[in-house]
Write a protein that holds these residues in place. Structure first.
Motif, short mmCIF file in Angstrom:
data_model
loop_
_atom_site.label_atom_id
_atom_site.label_comp_id
_atom_site.label_asym_id
_atom_site.label_seq_id
_atom_site.Cartn_x
_atom_site.Cartn_y
_atom_site.Cartn_z
N LEU A 76 30.72 30.39 14.02
CA LEU A 76 30.35 29.70 15.10
C LEU A 76 28.76 30.93 15.65
CD1 LEU A 76 31.52 27.23 17.35
CD2 LEU A 76 30.40 26.70 15.59
N GLU A 77 27.61 30.57 15.28
CA GLU A 77 26.94 32.08 16.18
C GLU A 77 26.57 32.36 17.30
OE1 GLU A 77 25.02 34.36 13.66
OE2 GLU A 77 26.13 33.65 11.76
N PRO A 78 26.33 33.07 17.84
CA PRO A 78 26.28 33.05 19.27
C PRO A 78 25.32 31.41 20.13
CG PRO A 78 25.93 35.42 18.51
CD PRO A 78 25.66 33.84 16.79
N LYS A 79 24.19 30.99 19.64
CA LYS A 79 23.53 29.98 20.06
C LYS A 79 24.26 28.80 19.28
CE LYS A 79 20.70 29.37 16.13
NZ LYS A 79 18.51 29.34 14.97
N GLU A 80 25.46 28.37 18.58
CA GLU A 80 26.19 27.61 18.55
C GLU A 80 27.38 27.20 19.30
OE1 GLU A 80 24.65 27.64 13.61
OE2 GLU A 80 26.36 28.74 14.21
N ILE A 81 27.56 28.60 19.58
CA ILE A 81 28.66 28.34 20.50
C ILE A 81 28.73 27.39 22.12
CG2 ILE A 81 30.85 29.52 21.93
CD1 ILE A 81 29.70 31.59 19.95
N PRO A 82 29.29 26.20 21.93
CA PRO A 82 29.02 25.68 23.39
C PRO A 82 29.28 26.60 24.52
CG PRO A 82 30.21 24.53 22.23
CD PRO A 82 30.38 26.19 21.61
N ALA A 83 28.58 26.15 25.90
CA ALA A 83 28.35 26.93 27.22
C ALA A 83 30.75 26.28 27.74
CB ALA A 83 28.59 26.96 28.06
N THR A 84 30.93 25.82 27.51
CA THR A 84 32.18 25.20 27.97
C THR A 84 33.21 25.36 26.65
OG1 THR A 84 31.50 22.89 28.45
CG2 THR A 84 33.50 23.46 27.97
N ALA A 85 34.26 26.47 27.43
CA ALA A 85 35.09 26.73 26.51
C ALA A 85 36.03 25.76 25.66
CB ALA A 85 36.36 27.16 27.69
#
Length: 234
Positions: A144-153
């Motif tokens: 996952l690229e940074p923009k694709e990573i959910p804010a939820t862990a």
């Protein structure tokens, strides 16, 4: 006549009268209080009950058990090391099930069946030898690229969907442009930290054996996205 009598007869009338009146004073009569057997019995019962309560409390305080504790947070599915665990001496209620300190080595190397919080006692049901990748499933790594990573862990055991998102203006062979979005049910097994420099996070997801190759192909195309399920897992 005695000398004392002579002195009394010759003393002034006022003095002799005072001497004649003075006599030993008798102590006041104190009547004995009636003893009430019921009150005495109740007092003895209260004293006995209080003594028994103190004895039980002392026994509970004195009888302590060495148990295993969690000294740092452990996510679901994570293999626990001895550094994650500690020991404590506590007055343990018989109804509370906890791993005894003598059995610490038996839980080292097992996976956390639930999320473990630092400072809590470790129960036998909170550990398992089972892998989060079950029989009939496959493990697919997803970058996952940074923009694709959910804010939820992302935590092990969390349910999600893998969504196929073709590049804009392209379609799969033989499928119309307005075809329904394709999804695959999956589950998080492990999520890495962000890679230095790129910030890419690799998430290992478990899918069914039939969906594993498809998910891997979507990942190779760069056409895969993650959608998290509701908090209750539904």
């Amino acid at each position: 006549m005695s000398k004392i009598q002579e002195r009394l007869d010759t003393a002034p009338s006022g003095v002799s009268q005072q001497v004649r009146v003075a006599r030993p004073v008798a102590p006041p009569r104190v009547s004995a209080r009636r003893r009430r057997p019921g009150v005495i019995a109740l007092s003895l019962a209260l004293i006995a009950a209080g003594g028994a309560g103190v004895a039980v409390l002392l026994l509970q305080v004195g009888h302590r058990t060495e148990v295993v504790t969690v000294v740092r947070d452990v996510q679901v599915g994570q293999v626990r090391s001895e550094d994650d665990l500690g020991r404590a001496s506590v007055a343990l209620d018989p109804a509370v099930r906890a791993v005894r300190a003598d059995d610490l080595q038996s839980v080292v190397g097992k996976r956390a069946a639930v999320e473990l919080k630092s400072g809590s006692l470790l129960a036998p049901s909170q550990v398992t030898r089972d892998s989060l990748v079950k029989s009939g499933e496959q493990l697919v790594p997803v970058g996952l690229e940074p923009k694709e990573i959910p804010a939820t862990a992302l935590v092990p055991g969390q349910k999600l969907q893998l969504v196929h998102v073709p590049a804009q203006g392209t379609t799969e062979a033989g499928k119309p442009a307005d075809a329904a979005v394709r999804t695959i049910d999956a589950r998080v097994v492990k999520a890495s930290g962000a890679a230095p420099g790129t910030g890419v996070v690799v998430v290992d997801v478990a899918t069914s054996a039939t969906d594993g190759p498809t998910a891997a192909a979507w990942e190779a195309e760069g056409a895969l996205r993650l959608v998290l399920a509701a908090p209750d897992g539904s």
